[in-house]
Design a protein around this motif. Structure first.
Motif, PDB file in Angstrom:
ATOM      1  N   ALA A 287       0.853  -1.192   0.000  1.00  0.00           N
ATOM      2  CA  ALA A 287       0.000   0.000   0.000  1.00  0.00           C
ATOM      3  C   ALA A 287       0.887   1.240   0.000  1.00  0.00           C
ATOM      4  O   ALA A 287       1.884   1.294   0.721  1.00  0.00           O
ATOM      5  CB  ALA A 287      -0.900  -0.001   1.230  1.00  0.00           C
ATOM      6  N   PRO A 288       0.548   2.249  -0.804  1.00  0.00           N
ATOM      7  CA  PRO A 288       1.322   3.498  -0.780  1.00  0.00           C
ATOM      8  C   PRO A 288       1.222   4.167   0.596  1.00  0.00           C
ATOM      9  O   PRO A 288       0.285   3.916   1.352  1.00  0.00           O
ATOM     10  CB  PRO A 288       0.645   4.367  -1.850  1.00  0.00           C
ATOM     11  N   VAL A 295      -8.677   0.500  -4.347  1.00  0.00           N
ATOM     12  CA  VAL A 295      -7.966  -0.408  -5.248  1.00  0.00           C
ATOM     13  C   VAL A 295      -8.993  -0.866  -6.285  1.00  0.00           C
ATOM     14  O   VAL A 295     -10.079  -1.333  -5.916  1.00  0.00           O
ATOM     15  CB  VAL A 295      -7.412  -1.649  -4.511  1.00  0.00           C
ATOM     16  N   ILE A 296      -8.696  -0.696  -7.555  1.00  0.00           N
ATOM     17  CA  ILE A 296      -9.616  -1.186  -8.584  1.00  0.00           C
ATOM     18  C   ILE A 296      -8.807  -1.932  -9.631  1.00  0.00           C
ATOM     19  O   ILE A 296      -7.727  -1.480 -10.030  1.00  0.00           O
ATOM     20  CB  ILE A 296     -10.455  -0.043  -9.189  1.00  0.00           C
ATOM     21  N   PHE A 326      -3.591  -3.902   2.956  1.00  0.00           N
ATOM     22  CA  PHE A 326      -4.404  -2.762   2.533  1.00  0.00           C
ATOM     23  C   PHE A 326      -5.568  -2.501   3.497  1.00  0.00           C
ATOM     24  O   PHE A 326      -6.705  -2.280   3.075  1.00  0.00           O
ATOM     25  CB  PHE A 326      -4.920  -2.976   1.098  1.00  0.00           C
ATOM     26  N   ALA A 327      -5.273  -2.500   4.779  1.00  0.00           N
ATOM     27  CA  ALA A 327      -6.302  -2.225   5.793  1.00  0.00           C
ATOM     28  C   ALA A 327      -6.906  -0.837   5.555  1.00  0.00           C
ATOM     29  O   ALA A 327      -6.170   0.132   5.315  1.00  0.00           O
ATOM     30  CB  ALA A 327      -5.699  -2.297   7.192  1.00  0.00           C
ATOM     31  N   GLY A 328      -8.231  -0.765   5.579  1.00  0.00           N
ATOM     32  CA  GLY A 328      -8.917   0.517   5.388  1.00  0.00           C
ATOM     33  C   GLY A 328      -9.216   0.858   3.941  1.00  0.00           C
ATOM     34  O   GLY A 328      -9.994   1.773   3.666  1.00  0.00           O
ATOM     35  N   TRP A 329      -8.595   0.149   3.006  1.00  0.00           N
ATOM     36  CA  TRP A 329      -8.841   0.392   1.578  1.00  0.00           C
ATOM     37  C   TRP A 329     -10.112  -0.338   1.139  1.00  0.00           C
ATOM     38  O   TRP A 329     -10.469  -1.370   1.690  1.00  0.00           O
ATOM     39  CB  TRP A 329      -7.662  -0.105   0.730  1.00  0.00           C
ATOM     40  N   ARG A 330     -10.788   0.211   0.112  1.00  0.00           N
ATOM     41  CA  ARG A 330     -11.902  -0.492  -0.518  1.00  0.00           C
ATOM     42  C   ARG A 330     -11.413  -1.091  -1.833  1.00  0.00           C
ATOM     43  O   ARG A 330     -10.631  -0.455  -2.543  1.00  0.00           O
ATOM     44  CB  ARG A 330     -13.078   0.468  -0.757  1.00  0.00           C
ATOM     45  N   VAL A 331     -11.857  -2.303  -2.117  1.00  0.00           N
ATOM     46  CA  VAL A 331     -11.358  -3.029  -3.294  1.00  0.00           C
ATOM     47  C   VAL A 331     -12.505  -3.258  -4.273  1.00  0.00           C
ATOM     48  O   VAL A 331     -13.607  -3.662  -3.873  1.00  0.00           O
ATOM     49  CB  VAL A 331     -10.749  -4.388  -2.884  1.00  0.00           C
ATOM     50  N   GLY A 332     -12.246  -3.006  -5.554  1.00  0.00           N
ATOM     51  CA  GLY A 332     -13.189  -3.326  -6.622  1.00  0.00           C
ATOM     52  C   GLY A 332     -12.529  -4.222  -7.649  1.00  0.00           C
ATOM     53  O   GLY A 332     -11.413  -3.937  -8.098  1.00  0.00           O
ATOM     54  N   ILE A 333     -13.192  -5.311  -7.985  1.00  0.00           N
ATOM     55  CA  ILE A 333     -12.672  -6.252  -8.992  1.00  0.00           C
ATOM     56  C   ILE A 333     -13.712  -6.376 -10.104  1.00  0.00           C
ATOM     57  O   ILE A 333     -14.878  -6.676  -9.831  1.00  0.00           O
ATOM     58  CB  ILE A 333     -12.376  -7.634  -8.372  1.00  0.00           C
ATOM     59  N   VAL A 334     -13.292  -6.138 -11.343  1.00  0.00           N
ATOM     60  CA  VAL A 334     -14.177  -6.302 -12.497  1.00  0.00           C
ATOM     61  C   VAL A 334     -13.849  -7.649 -13.139  1.00  0.00           C
ATOM     62  O   VAL A 334     -12.718  -7.875 -13.575  1.00  0.00           O
ATOM     63  CB  VAL A 334     -13.971  -5.163 -13.522  1.00  0.00           C
ATOM     64  N   LEU A 360     -18.335 -10.245 -23.540  1.00  0.00           N
ATOM     65  CA  LEU A 360     -18.357 -10.878 -22.219  1.00  0.00           C
ATOM     66  C   LEU A 360     -19.368 -10.160 -21.332  1.00  0.00           C
ATOM     67  O   LEU A 360     -19.756  -9.024 -21.595  1.00  0.00           O
ATOM     68  CB  LEU A 360     -16.976 -10.795 -21.558  1.00  0.00           C
ATOM     69  N   LYS A 361     -19.769 -10.843 -20.261  1.00  0.00           N
ATOM     70  CA  LYS A 361     -20.653 -10.220 -19.274  1.00  0.00           C
ATOM     71  C   LYS A 361     -19.870 -10.104 -17.982  1.00  0.00           C
ATOM     72  O   LYS A 361     -19.554 -11.108 -17.348  1.00  0.00           O
ATOM     73  CB  LYS A 361     -21.904 -11.074 -19.086  1.00  0.00           C
ATOM     74  N   VAL A 362     -19.518  -8.884 -17.621  1.00  0.00           N
ATOM     75  CA  VAL A 362     -18.699  -8.670 -16.432  1.00  0.00           C
ATOM     76  C   VAL A 362     -19.529  -7.986 -15.343  1.00  0.00           C
ATOM     77  O   VAL A 362     -20.603  -7.445 -15.611  1.00  0.00           O
ATOM     78  CB  VAL A 362     -17.431  -7.823 -16.738  1.00  0.00           C
ATOM     79  N   ARG A 363     -19.002  -8.044 -14.122  1.00  0.00           N
ATOM     80  CA  ARG A 363     -19.641  -7.367 -12.990  1.00  0.00           C
ATOM     81  C   ARG A 363     -18.555  -6.706 -12.150  1.00  0.00           C
ATOM     82  O   ARG A 363     -17.417  -7.163 -12.143  1.00  0.00           O
ATOM     83  CB  ARG A 363     -20.351  -8.381 -12.105  1.00  0.00           C
ATOM     84  N   LEU A 364     -18.950  -5.682 -11.428  1.00  0.00           N
ATOM     85  CA  LEU A 364     -18.060  -5.076 -10.439  1.00  0.00           C
ATOM     86  C   LEU A 364     -18.364  -5.720  -9.089  1.00  0.00           C
ATOM     87  O   LEU A 364     -19.483  -5.663  -8.598  1.00  0.00           O
ATOM     88  CB  LEU A 364     -18.298  -3.565 -10.359  1.00  0.00           C
ATOM     89  N   TRP A 365     -17.332  -6.339  -8.497  1.00  0.00           N
ATOM     90  CA  TRP A 365     -17.405  -6.885  -7.138  1.00  0.00           C
ATOM     91  C   TRP A 365     -16.651  -5.909  -6.250  1.00  0.00           C
ATOM     92  O   TRP A 365     -15.472  -5.656  -6.465  1.00  0.00           O
ATOM     93  CB  TRP A 365     -16.741  -8.263  -7.082  1.00  0.00           C
ATOM     94  N   GLN A 366     -17.326  -5.329  -5.241  1.00  0.00           N
ATOM     95  CA  GLN A 366     -16.625  -4.358  -4.409  1.00  0.00           C
ATOM     96  C   GLN A 366     -16.834  -4.637  -2.936  1.00  0.00           C
ATOM     97  O   GLN A 366     -17.847  -5.193  -2.513  1.00  0.00           O
ATOM     98  CB  GLN A 366     -16.998  -2.927  -4.763  1.00  0.00           C
ATOM     99  N   THR A 367     -15.823  -4.237  -2.143  1.00  0.00           N
ATOM    100  CA  THR A 367     -15.860  -4.406  -0.692  1.00  0.00           C
ATOM    101  C   THR A 367     -16.075  -3.043  -0.040  1.00  0.00           C
ATOM    102  O   THR A 367     -15.908  -2.002  -0.677  1.00  0.00           O
ATOM    103  CB  THR A 367     -14.520  -4.954  -0.155  1.00  0.00           C
ATOM    104  N   GLY A 368     -16.421  -3.048   1.235  1.00  0.00           N
ATOM    105  CA  GLY A 368     -16.302  -1.863   2.054  1.00  0.00           C
ATOM    106  C   GLY A 368     -14.843  -1.722   2.470  1.00  0.00           C
ATOM    107  O   GLY A 368     -13.980  -2.484   1.992  1.00  0.00           O
ATOM    108  N   PRO A 369     -14.510  -0.790   3.385  1.00  0.00           N
ATOM    109  CA  PRO A 369     -13.124  -0.673   3.841  1.00  0.00           C
ATOM    110  C   PRO A 369     -12.653  -1.975   4.493  1.00  0.00           C
ATOM    111  O   PRO A 369     -13.358  -2.529   5.326  1.00  0.00           O
ATOM    112  CB  PRO A 369     -13.188   0.465   4.865  1.00  0.00           C
ATOM    113  N   LEU A 370     -11.476  -2.476   4.083  1.00  0.00           N
ATOM    114  CA  LEU A 370     -10.961  -3.747   4.633  1.00  0.00           C
ATOM    115  C   LEU A 370     -10.458  -3.548   6.047  1.00  0.00           C
ATOM    116  O   LEU A 370      -9.974  -2.477   6.403  1.00  0.00           O
ATOM    117  CB  LEU A 370      -9.830  -4.274   3.752  1.00  0.00           C
TER     118      LEU A 370
END
Length: 370
Positions: A287-288, A295-296, A326-334, A360-370
């Motif tokens: 993490a910076p 994070v996406i 990456f504690a406190g970061w939110r993550v998005g995965i497409v 393709l059929k994609v989705r965004l999977w996202q978290t709250g803050p880790l």
């Protein structure tokens, strides 16, 4: 037709209509209405130009310049000849017509196309050409003929400053809308650990800077009769980028060629000084040193790039890196593969809508803050 009162249809990537409507409202089009395949706003030609210049999520902008009823081809021919073509088209520039028919007594799109082409050629004098840059779109639905002009030309994801493209690239329009879905408003740090040609990182830097996405390109509306070059130049000049602190936009990729491409693209987009690109494999990612942000990532999902077996291990490793560093970061995965997203072991919220991405059929999977 009136200059201040027609429907403007903003074409969206299927599945990303809602964030496009939100973006349009943020830009001042308060009556933006969600429709299948896009968003309708109302306005005049200045709104058409501004939509092309400023919207990050639209793929094209259609000006609905008129409509009339027609129950058969002779009526379509007669009313097509009476349409005020000279108000919207230039007689010396070639035009092409594309028609669709649905639930109408006129059911043959080819015959409808010919009638309108002939009306334009004989009443206005404009040449008809299959490769014309100006497209008249004819939609006949429930016997109502709607005439629209494609005011964009090449799709709006072609921002005009990206030459180098990685394998299976994320389109800029989609990247901007996925960032919006993650709650990105220009103030957060953004990191893409598999940045490819840098699309997420560059879009994030441009959004933070308040840059117009269409600033580096031309549009089809510049060849329409309604175009006013002086007003257009003033509109473009009025968009002044904001000063943004460097060190908030990070791209990492294990492929040195991808990092080289990202740097070149960021340079052309005039955000190179805001972006930090580095060649790094996912297991080395840290993490910076800044407040937690977003994070996406659009990781490989096997549909386009080889076989899926090793990808489960890669996703599990990615999830472990995010959880541990990456504690406190939110993550998005497409991704198009729910199984790969789940292999990360991350605590995802309910997934977003299915989004069409190059077959393709994609989705965004996202978290709250880790």
């Amino acid at each position: 037709m009136s200059d201040t009162d027609f429907d403007i249809f903003l074409v969206a990537t299927p599945g990303l209509e809602a964030p496009l409507a939100a973006e349009a409202r943020d830009l001042g089009w308060h009556g933006a209405e969600l429709q299948p395949g896009g968003v309708t706003i109302r306005g005049g030609w200045d709104d058409v130009w501004r939509a092309n210049l400023m919207l990050r999520g639209a793929t094209r902008v259609l000006a609905r310049v008129g409509s009339f009823r027609a129950l058969h081809l002779a009526q379509l021919d007669k009313r097509g000849r009476k349409f005020p073509w000279a108000q919207v088209l230039c007689p010396d520039l070639p035009v092409k017509v594309e028609a669709t028919c649905r639930a109408s007594r006129i059911y043959h799109a080819g015959a409808a196309t010919q009638r309108i082409e002939r009306a334009i050629a004989e009443e206005l004098g404009a040449p008809i050409a299959a490769d014309a840059a100006i497209t008249v779109k004819l939609r006949i639905e429930d016997d109502l003929v709607t005439i629209s002009l494609d005011t964009t030309g090449p799709s709006l994801h072609k921002r005009g400053h990206k030459e180098a493209v990685a394998k299976a690239p994320m389109r800029e329009t989609m990247a901007a809308m996925f960032l919006r879905e993650m709650g990105y408003d220009g103030s957060q740090t953004v990191l893409d650990p598999m940045c490819g040609s840098g699309t997420f990182v560059i879009e994030a830097a441009e959004i933070a800077s308040g840059m117009a996405p269409g600033r580096s390109r031309d549009f089809a509306f510049q060849d329409l009769a309604s175009f006013d070059a002086a007003r257009w130049d003033a509109m473009r000049a009025a968009v002044q980028p904001r000063k943004v602190a460097a060190g908030r936009f990070f791209g990492r990729d294990r492929d040195a060629g991808a990092i080289r491409m990202s740097r070149q693209n960021a340079d052309r987009a005039q955000v190179a000084d805001l972006c930090d690109f580095d060649c790094l494999a996912i297991d080395k990612l840290q993490a910076p040193d800044c407040a937690p942000g977003i994070v996406i990532v659009n990781p490989p999902y096997g549909a386009r790039i080889g076989n899926k077996g090793p990808l489960f291990g890669l996703h599990a490793q990615m999830g472990e890196v995010f959880r541990s560093r990456f504690a406190g970061w939110r993550v998005g995965i497409v991704t198009s593969e729910g199984g790969l997203a789940k292999a990360t072991g991350l605590p995802f919220k309910p997934t977003g809508p299915i989004v069409a991405h190059g077959g393709l059929k994609v989705r965004l999977w996202q978290t709250g803050p880790l």
